[in-house]
Each structure stands twice: as C-alpha cells, then as structure tokens.
Scaffold this motif. Sequence first.
Motif, PDB file in Angstrom:
ATOM      1  N   LEU A 159      41.789  33.544  50.604  1.00  0.00           N
ATOM      2  CA  LEU A 159      41.760  35.193  51.216  1.00  0.00           C
ATOM      3  C   LEU A 159      41.205  35.157  52.765  1.00  0.00           C
ATOM      4  CD1 LEU A 159      39.443  36.640  48.385  1.00  0.00           C
ATOM      5  CD2 LEU A 159      41.970  36.759  48.487  1.00  0.00           C
ATOM      6  N   PRO A 160      42.317  36.165  53.166  1.00  0.00           N
ATOM      7  CA  PRO A 160      42.488  36.437  54.843  1.00  0.00           C
ATOM      8  C   PRO A 160      40.305  36.823  55.015  1.00  0.00           C
ATOM      9  CG  PRO A 160      43.329  38.129  53.649  1.00  0.00           C
ATOM     10  CD  PRO A 160      43.097  36.993  52.508  1.00  0.00           C
ATOM     11  N   LYS A 161      40.228  36.956  56.158  1.00  0.00           N
ATOM     12  CA  LYS A 161      38.390  37.406  56.615  1.00  0.00           C
ATOM     13  C   LYS A 161      39.070  39.430  57.186  1.00  0.00           C
ATOM     14  CE  LYS A 161      35.733  36.867  60.368  1.00  0.00           C
ATOM     15  NZ  LYS A 161      34.930  36.444  61.512  1.00  0.00           N
ATOM     16  N   ILE A 162      38.583  39.737  56.817  1.00  0.00           N
ATOM     17  CA  ILE A 162      38.435  41.513  56.846  1.00  0.00           C
ATOM     18  C   ILE A 162      37.574  41.389  57.912  1.00  0.00           C
ATOM     19  CG2 ILE A 162      39.043  43.694  56.880  1.00  0.00           C
ATOM     20  CD1 ILE A 162      39.895  42.257  53.930  1.00  0.00           C
ATOM     21  N   TYR A 163      36.681  42.249  59.331  1.00  0.00           N
ATOM     22  CA  TYR A 163      36.036  42.204  60.053  1.00  0.00           C
ATOM     23  C   TYR A 163      36.312  43.635  59.350  1.00  0.00           C
ATOM     24  CZ  TYR A 163      32.858  42.021  63.210  1.00  0.00           C
ATOM     25  OH  TYR A 163      31.218  42.204  64.020  1.00  0.00           O
ATOM     26  N   VAL A 164      34.919  44.027  59.621  1.00  0.00           N
ATOM     27  CA  VAL A 164      34.748  46.221  60.383  1.00  0.00           C
ATOM     28  C   VAL A 164      33.701  46.417  60.786  1.00  0.00           C
ATOM     29  CG1 VAL A 164      33.440  47.760  59.022  1.00  0.00           C
ATOM     30  CG2 VAL A 164      34.479  46.158  57.387  1.00  0.00           C
ATOM     31  N   THR A 165      33.666  46.797  62.141  1.00  0.00           N
ATOM     32  CA  THR A 165      32.771  46.926  63.018  1.00  0.00           C
ATOM     33  C   THR A 165      31.507  47.557  62.780  1.00  0.00           C
ATOM     34  OG1 THR A 165      34.457  48.530  64.327  1.00  0.00           O
ATOM     35  CG2 THR A 165      34.995  46.172  64.784  1.00  0.00           C
ATOM     36  N   THR A 201      37.660  42.760  47.014  1.00  0.00           N
ATOM     37  CA  THR A 201      38.646  41.483  45.947  1.00  0.00           C
ATOM     38  C   THR A 201      40.143  40.983  47.023  1.00  0.00           C
ATOM     39  OG1 THR A 201      40.082  43.318  45.926  1.00  0.00           O
ATOM     40  CG2 THR A 201      37.838  42.575  44.047  1.00  0.00           C
ATOM     41  N   CYS A 202      39.983  41.671  48.083  1.00  0.00           N
ATOM     42  CA  CYS A 202      41.499  41.151  49.313  1.00  0.00           C
ATOM     43  C   CYS A 202      41.349  40.129  49.971  1.00  0.00           C
ATOM     44  CB  CYS A 202      42.234  42.641  48.771  1.00  0.00           C
ATOM     45  SG  CYS A 202      41.390  43.728  50.119  1.00  0.00           S
ATOM     46  N   GLU A 241      41.292  51.678  52.789  1.00  0.00           N
ATOM     47  CA  GLU A 241      42.857  51.253  51.614  1.00  0.00           C
ATOM     48  C   GLU A 241      43.770  51.388  52.477  1.00  0.00           C
ATOM     49  OE1 GLU A 241      41.318  55.527  48.898  1.00  0.00           O
ATOM     50  OE2 GLU A 241      42.675  55.603  50.906  1.00  0.00           O
ATOM     51  N   ASN A 242      44.465  51.334  53.555  1.00  0.00           N
ATOM     52  CA  ASN A 242      45.485  50.968  54.533  1.00  0.00           C
ATOM     53  C   ASN A 242      45.296  49.473  54.682  1.00  0.00           C
ATOM     54  OD1 ASN A 242      47.177  53.166  55.982  1.00  0.00           O
ATOM     55  ND2 ASN A 242      45.107  53.909  56.288  1.00  0.00           N
ATOM     56  N   ILE A 243      43.954  49.050  54.758  1.00  0.00           N
ATOM     57  CA  ILE A 243      43.983  47.376  54.485  1.00  0.00           C
ATOM     58  C   ILE A 243      44.362  46.926  53.016  1.00  0.00           C
ATOM     59  CG2 ILE A 243      42.374  45.367  54.944  1.00  0.00           C
ATOM     60  CD1 ILE A 243      41.210  46.907  57.202  1.00  0.00           C
ATOM     61  N   PHE A 275      48.285  47.037  52.519  1.00  0.00           N
ATOM     62  CA  PHE A 275      48.744  46.283  53.608  1.00  0.00           C
ATOM     63  C   PHE A 275      48.532  44.397  52.718  1.00  0.00           C
ATOM     64  CE2 PHE A 275      48.874  42.886  56.995  1.00  0.00           C
ATOM     65  CZ  PHE A 275      50.433  43.061  57.278  1.00  0.00           C
ATOM     66  N   LEU A 276      47.415  44.447  52.004  1.00  0.00           N
ATOM     67  CA  LEU A 276      47.232  43.132  52.234  1.00  0.00           C
ATOM     68  C   LEU A 276      47.234  42.375  50.766  1.00  0.00           C
ATOM     69  CD1 LEU A 276      43.463  42.077  54.089  1.00  0.00           C
ATOM     70  CD2 LEU A 276      45.319  41.633  54.453  1.00  0.00           C
ATOM     71  N   SER A 277      47.535  43.255  50.529  1.00  0.00           N
ATOM     72  CA  SER A 277      48.093  43.141  48.302  1.00  0.00           C
ATOM     73  C   SER A 277      49.644  43.334  48.807  1.00  0.00           C
ATOM     74  CB  SER A 277      47.608  43.911  47.268  1.00  0.00           C
ATOM     75  OG  SER A 277      46.759  44.975  48.141  1.00  0.00           O
ATOM     76  N   GLY A 278      50.432  43.278  49.602  1.00  0.00           N
ATOM     77  CA  GLY A 278      51.590  43.362  50.193  1.00  0.00           C
ATOM     78  C   GLY A 278      52.284  45.123  50.104  1.00  0.00           C
ATOM     79  N   GLN A 279      51.664  45.809  49.637  1.00  0.00           N
ATOM     80  CA  GLN A 279      52.117  47.077  49.529  1.00  0.00           C
ATOM     81  C   GLN A 279      52.419  47.846  51.015  1.00  0.00           C
ATOM     82  OE1 GLN A 279      48.927  49.180  47.051  1.00  0.00           O
ATOM     83  NE2 GLN A 279      50.127  47.159  45.146  1.00  0.00           N
TER      84      GLN A 279
END
Length: 326
Positions: free
Chosen positions: A5-11, A24-25, A306-308, A311-315
């Motif tokens: 799974l890709p890393k998601i960084y929240v600032t 989950t994504c 929700e945007n992330i 995008f990460l689930s291909g939508q």
Amino acid sequence: MARQLPKIYVTRQLPEEALTPLRTCGTLSVWASDQAVSRETLLHELRDTGALLSMVTERIDDDLLDHAPQLRIVANMAVGYDNVDVPALTRRGVVLTNTPGVLTETTADLTFTLMLGIARRIGEGERRVRAGQWPVWSPFVFLGTDVHHATLGIIGLGRIGAAVARRARGFDMRVLYHNRARNKDAEEQLGCTWVDMDTLLGESDFVVVLVPLSPETRQLISTPQLKKMKPTAFLVNAARGPIVDPHALYAALRDKAIAGAALDVTDPEPLPADDPLLTLDNCLVVPHVGSASIATRTRMATLAAENIAAFLSGQRPPTPVNPEVL
Ligand code: NAP
C-alpha cells in the motif's frame, strides 16, 4: 504477492472520522502536532510518500516535488491553492485536489462578521472595555456606520461571494460585484449588479475582496484603488493577504483616506505584533479563521481524505484542480 500500500502523509492532526477512509487504502502517517511540520521533516517524509494531505501553510513547489519521487496526489485542505505550484504538479502528472463548497457558508459568515465588526467598531470597543476605558454613554460617543441599506461591492462573486450577497439581502443592501465574467445566476437570483472595478470602488460603502490569489490578483488593491474608494468606505479582505498592498493600506487608514479595514488574511502571515496596521483603531484583524468552525474543518478534512481515497482506489477524485492529469 500482496500489493504494497502507498504511504499517505498528513501534515496536521485531523479528526479520526476524516482519516478513517484512508486507513484501508494506504499506510497512514500523520504529523503528530498542531504546529506546522518543518520543511526539513516534510521533505524527509516525502521520499517514500504516494499521497500527501497538505494545508495552506505548506509550500508545494518544484523543490518539494524533487524530494517526492513517488508522489501521485496532493490533496490541499483548502479551496485556495496559491501555496501550490499547479503547473509544476501537472508537468509531473501529480493530481492536485482542493476543498471547494464545504467551507462556503462558514467563510461567508466570517466575512459578514468582519463587515459588521469594523463598521460598529467592535474590536476598538472591546479593547477599550478591557483597558478600563468604558466610554460613558452619550448620544454622540462611539458611533459607527450602518451596514443595513448600505452598498456592498464584492470583488470576486464566486461561491463565497454569492453566499455573502445572500446574507446582504437580509440587511437590505444594494450589491454590486466585479468578476472577469458575469455571474448571471447571482444577478438573477440575488439581484447583484455587475460593474467595472472603478465603479465598484467609487460607489461601495463596503468593498469585500473574495478573489483567489493569482499573479493577476496580487496587490489588486493598492494606492490607486484605495484612492478611488469613498473616505467613508470600509475594505474587507477575507481571501488572501497579498491581494491587498499592506503599505498602501496602512497609509490609507492612517490618513483616513478610507474609514477602516477588516482583515482575516494579511501579508505577511502571521502578522507580527509590531506591524503598523495593529497600531490603528480603524483596522480589525483576525488570524485567518474564515473556515474555522468545528463542523467545517471536519468537512474540509473529510473531503481532502475522500479525494485521496478515491484516487488510490482508481476512481476520479471528487474535486480535482488539474483534471487533465487524470
Ligand atoms: P470561487 O467560487 O472560484 O470564486 C472566485 C471568484 O473570483 C470567481 O467568481 C471569479 O470570477 C473571481 N475572480 C477570479 N479572478 C478574478 C480577477 N482577476 N478579477 C475579478 N474577479 C476574479 O472561489 P470561492 O470558493 O468563492 O473562494 C474564493 C477565495 O476565497 C479562495 O480562492 C480563497 O483564497 C479564499 N478563501 C479564504 C478563506 C479564509 O479562511 N479567509 C476561506 C475560504 C476561501 P471570474 O473567473 O469570472 O473572474
């Protein structure tokens, strides 16, 4: 083999309900403070990050992108994205999203608060009370200016501008506006009148700035524009600080060329405590709180997440700024 799974960084720290869909994504990593993350830490974190949830306080530019080889999406938790070099992202195929709409009403409330606050000398009055200088009631002491039935001039009648115009109807105000293109919906539904910039500046009792910051709007309001305003008029900036030239504004307020100004945004930000604007009673300044209600900040965080997640689930992410890269 399971896909990594890709890393998601929240600032910044965000409400858990907003972050849940991200768990989950991707592999979630959240900056553990309410203070802005340092540039150094951010660049370090980005070396293996696929998705970034950022704030207006982070500068997203070529230098940052050079440190982020895996970055595919930046979800900026704001409607404005002047902190982002959009062409740089687009060149590299990185998606940018923002949070339009969910903060409109809250920012319009604050804009109206600023109008009322400067017109009725709320900041000045509160300072006097706290300093033990309560002005003795007298018919002609501490008088302000009426907002009702005044003329409001909105520069940038988009989502927030229209919400301000709607509030103005309840105050029986005449509403002028200036956009590059006419907003027919606002004209028909809210009775707003398009005028050129000079007419707006010359006729308005309240000039409210709600355009995005862009090369075209940087210092849109400077000495020539302030000179066109009535000496009884007020300027309200609820958009971005650099749209108003602070030196020109200080001179106009000091010389009473205009009656007052109310600012949610300043240049620079934060405004230092010794800034000359803060020596003036006819200037009301609040610390960039336009969208700062609990409900709205939660909605903004949720939409950014929700945007992330989409995008990460291909939508398609719901609110892309540069959809051409999708
Ligand atoms: P929006 O719906 O895109 O509205 C912006 C309006 O500005 C549009 O009607 C646009 O019309 C007009 N405009 C753009 N460039 C212009 C120019 N050069 N001259 C005249 N009009 C121009 O955006 P919004 O959601 O209302 O948000 C507006 C801005 O408010 C954001 O970009 C953000 O910077 C700021 N904001 C501040 C806070 C805060 O905390 N204080 C909170 C939210 C948003 P035309 O394209 O026809 O010119």
